[in-house]
Design a protein around this motif. Sequence first.
Motif, PDB file in Angstrom:
ATOM      1  N   UNK A   1       0.806  -1.231   0.000  1.00 32.67           N
ATOM      2  CA  UNK A   1       0.000   0.000   0.000  1.00 32.67           C
ATOM      3  C   UNK A   1       0.835   1.275   0.000  1.00 32.67           C
TER       4      UNK A   1
ATOM      5  N   UNK B   1       1.661   8.742   9.155  1.00 35.47           N
ATOM      6  CA  UNK B   1       0.718   8.235   8.153  1.00 35.47           C
ATOM      7  C   UNK B   1       0.001   9.397   7.474  1.00 35.47           C
TER       8      UNK B   1
ATOM      9  N   UNK C   1      -2.647   6.194   0.936  1.00 35.66           N
ATOM     10  CA  UNK C   1      -3.555   5.840   2.040  1.00 35.66           C
ATOM     11  C   UNK C   1      -2.993   4.634   2.779  1.00 35.66           C
ATOM     12  N   UNK C   2      -2.606   4.855   4.014  1.00 37.48           N
ATOM     13  CA  UNK C   2      -1.957   3.782   4.776  1.00 37.48           C
ATOM     14  C   UNK C   2      -2.932   2.670   5.121  1.00 37.48           C
ATOM     15  N   UNK C   3      -2.441   1.447   5.064  1.00 38.34           N
ATOM     16  CA  UNK C   3      -3.203   0.295   5.539  1.00 38.34           C
ATOM     17  C   UNK C   3      -3.079   0.248   7.063  1.00 38.34           C
ATOM     18  N   UNK C   4      -4.208   0.045   7.741  1.00 37.84           N
ATOM     19  CA  UNK C   4      -4.199   0.015   9.204  1.00 37.84           C
ATOM     20  C   UNK C   4      -4.313  -1.424   9.697  1.00 37.84           C
TER      21      UNK C   4
ATOM     22  N   UNK D   1     -10.359  -0.331   5.764  1.00 40.46           N
ATOM     23  CA  UNK D   1      -9.273  -0.534   6.720  1.00 40.46           C
ATOM     24  C   UNK D   1      -8.043   0.302   6.429  1.00 40.46           C
ATOM     25  N   UNK D   2      -8.234   1.382   5.669  1.00 40.59           N
ATOM     26  CA  UNK D   2      -7.113   2.286   5.422  1.00 40.59           C
ATOM     27  C   UNK D   2      -7.359   3.606   6.149  1.00 40.59           C
TER      28      UNK D   2
END
Lengths: 443, 443
Positions: free
Chosen positions: A170, A234, A244-247, B190-191
């Motif tokens: 990502x 992030x 867009x960061x993956x969480x 989930x981002x």
Amino acid sequence: MEPGPRSRPAEPGPCVSASPSAGAALPASGAEPGSRPAAVAAVLPAGGCGERMGVRTPKQFCRVLGRPLISYTLQALERVCWIKDIVVAVTRENMEEMRNIIQRYGHKRVSLAEAGATRHRSIFNGLKALAEDQPDGKLTKPEVVIIHDAVRPFVDEDILLRVVIAANEHGAAGAIRPLVSTVISPSADGCLDHSLDRAQHRASEMPQAFLFDVIYDAYQQCSDYDLEFGTECLQLALKYCHTKAKLLEGSPDLWKVTYKQDLYAAESMIKEKISQEICVVVNTKDEESVGYLLKEALRNELNCINITSTPLDLPGRDTQNFLMAQCYSFIHVNVVSSDSHETQRFLSIIEESSLPLLYPVVVVLVCFLDFTLVPLTQKMESLVWIRDLAKEVKKSNVLLSGLLINHSQDEQKLQESLQQGASIIGSLVKERSSALAGQLLVA
Amino acid sequence: MEPGPRSRPAEPGPCVSASPSAGAALPASGAEPGSRPAAVAAVLPAGGCGERMGVRTPKQFCRVLGRPLISYTLQALERVCWIKDIVVAVTRENMEEMRNIIQRYGHKRVSLAEAGATRHRSIFNGLKALAEDQPDGKLTKPEVVIIHDAVRPFVDEDILLRVVIAANEHGAAGAIRPLVSTVISPSADGCLDHSLDRAQHRASEMPQAFLFDVIYDAYQQCSDYDLEFGTECLQLALKYCHTKAKLLEGSPDLWKVTYKQDLYAAESMIKEKISQEICVVVNTKDEESVGYLLKEALRNELNCINITSTPLDLPGRDTQNFLMAQCYSFIHVNVVSSDSHETQRFLSIIEESSLPLLYPVVVVLVCFLDFTLVPLTQKMESLVWIRDLAKEVKKSNVLLSGLLINHSQDEQKLQESLQQGASIIGSLVKERSSALAGQLLVA
């Protein structure tokens, strides 16, 4: 950027992921799909002043079991073999202390960068150290960079691997946790403006990982305002690179040591961790049964603790094994003599290993005798050498105590003594109190 | 709603705010300005199941130094005299256990309500218990109600007073803390959707306080959705009664015991707190100098600890004083005899007090002797009764150990022994390990 010192007396634990499987789990970089695992480095901002802790010492340098907190965090990262370089950003004032820590605790793959006035500036400096071609060519630009806090020592390989893999896919990824408290927004007059829906929000924790080019690009574009007041990497990747960061949900262990109570919690967690493994050392002339009975009593007393035993037959493979197994608690059962030589020999092996550099090592010399046959005080007199020996080895962070267990012919009394002995050993192992080293205890 | 049991064997500490000044600080209620302080009650939702702790036992019932966490929280509230009633909302399954806790630890002013399926429903039930006219007329409707968590044992009178005063003025008030982590909002995939400005947000903590009519009205109007999924009482007061809560900065001590590491931290904090006070008991025939020297050594060894001394002259006022002072660590210096009677007499006073009901009480019997004049083992033999006596009093939560200190004629050796003795005492006092009770230690 300054490279770490070269002389490294101790090994902070074995690399836990040297197996190819861990490497294989790492996806190849985007540029060359499938060809090789991504090169990974880590940056640790450690320029904080610890004002929230209520103490003078910055929290990353606060001592836990005698060792600075940051050393535990470095140890956790070093155990992950595929992290090639670790750049720690420290203030100019703490540079010397940090160098000493690296040398004293034998940290590997660690380089230093100078911290900036804010967290973001420190991270940026750490990234620069990885980006620039170094004169000595020590660091190479990684494909993925992990950003972690110096004050989160309980990070494990699983979450590190997960953020790196997600970042590779990502561009950015970070660990999150459910909120413990509801978050609210105050109005200017110090009253409640609104509260946030707890289910819609998460706490952003560490570690985070980024494609190096993404986060470095973001920092290069970053406004002074963001560098000064921003708190979230992030967010920078999102704002400046539209990434867009993956969480990823992390475990409660990711918590950040922030306040005094966190330092207490960290110490207890570490004590618990290193007390999970107890090695019962029996001398080869042992009658076997007594050592075995004590082992059983220990197993009952201390739940879920891994208890191994090894004959003391030096230099043997078994002895090396328990040193490699990173065991920090030894129960040396000695039934035949009150002689100090065997114990001294055993203590020398421990002292010469890297074990006591990392944690206080507990050694309990256990002697069995029938209290009705031999006067207790007579036996104690023959063991007074423990006191002096303990004083000696305490200087090397080895905590020696003696324990006399009543080897009664009465089965019930024997069981009671074994149980009490196991409780005493449990307490010595769990508390690791240096003040009690050298004492001769009785069960 | 069920009233608490009537038989109360122990007193959980004196009421710290019985003085009129504390009462005077409480503003009069709005209805009758200036005439009398507002009547205050507290509601403690304690229906949680502790799933975040990773253990079976709900966290409020987890034991810290042998006592359930909720008992510490009740103790903290009870020490504030102007809190008239405390309503604890517990699940039906835990009702019996809660009753036992109230009885065993002698909690006063505590009534029970049945917890609901969610936090808000539990609080609502607690409020109902205060609102309704009880058949036995035990509880009266308060003007101000405090809402607090069962798992925040370190609340102090200062913040309670501040929220109550602010609630009296604003209708609602709550403690807040700076955010430890940045808060983010995830998107559906989930981002990262966006991150919140940390400076613009706060963590909403406990205690909170409300005008009773405001919060009760809010709960009565409250939608099922809010009762089910809401997490913030201040938000209910705002939404249903248009009452904007005053937000008050609290101390880090307000933190909520949520995870396993918090339980460790709580135990360490409590151990530290009760180790701040050490009472050195000297027998009247004492030569004075030795007891004094040990006191000095303790003062140097244990920073910021309050060390008092009292002659053992029973039944005397001084003895009562240290029992009233809630001291849980006693160093009984005995230089003249190895006789057990004086020690037994002293231990009886401790056992009969309420002290060991609340915390393990450490008693160290210290004997001085010149190791060159009297063989150590001979002295030890004359003190073996400590072992049996310790086993006896351990049943009452009193941890007795013996400590022999070398009363050397050599000044330097004496100082070394005193210092080592002080370290040993420090360790016994701080760790409170029951496994080491009955041991005879040597300095």
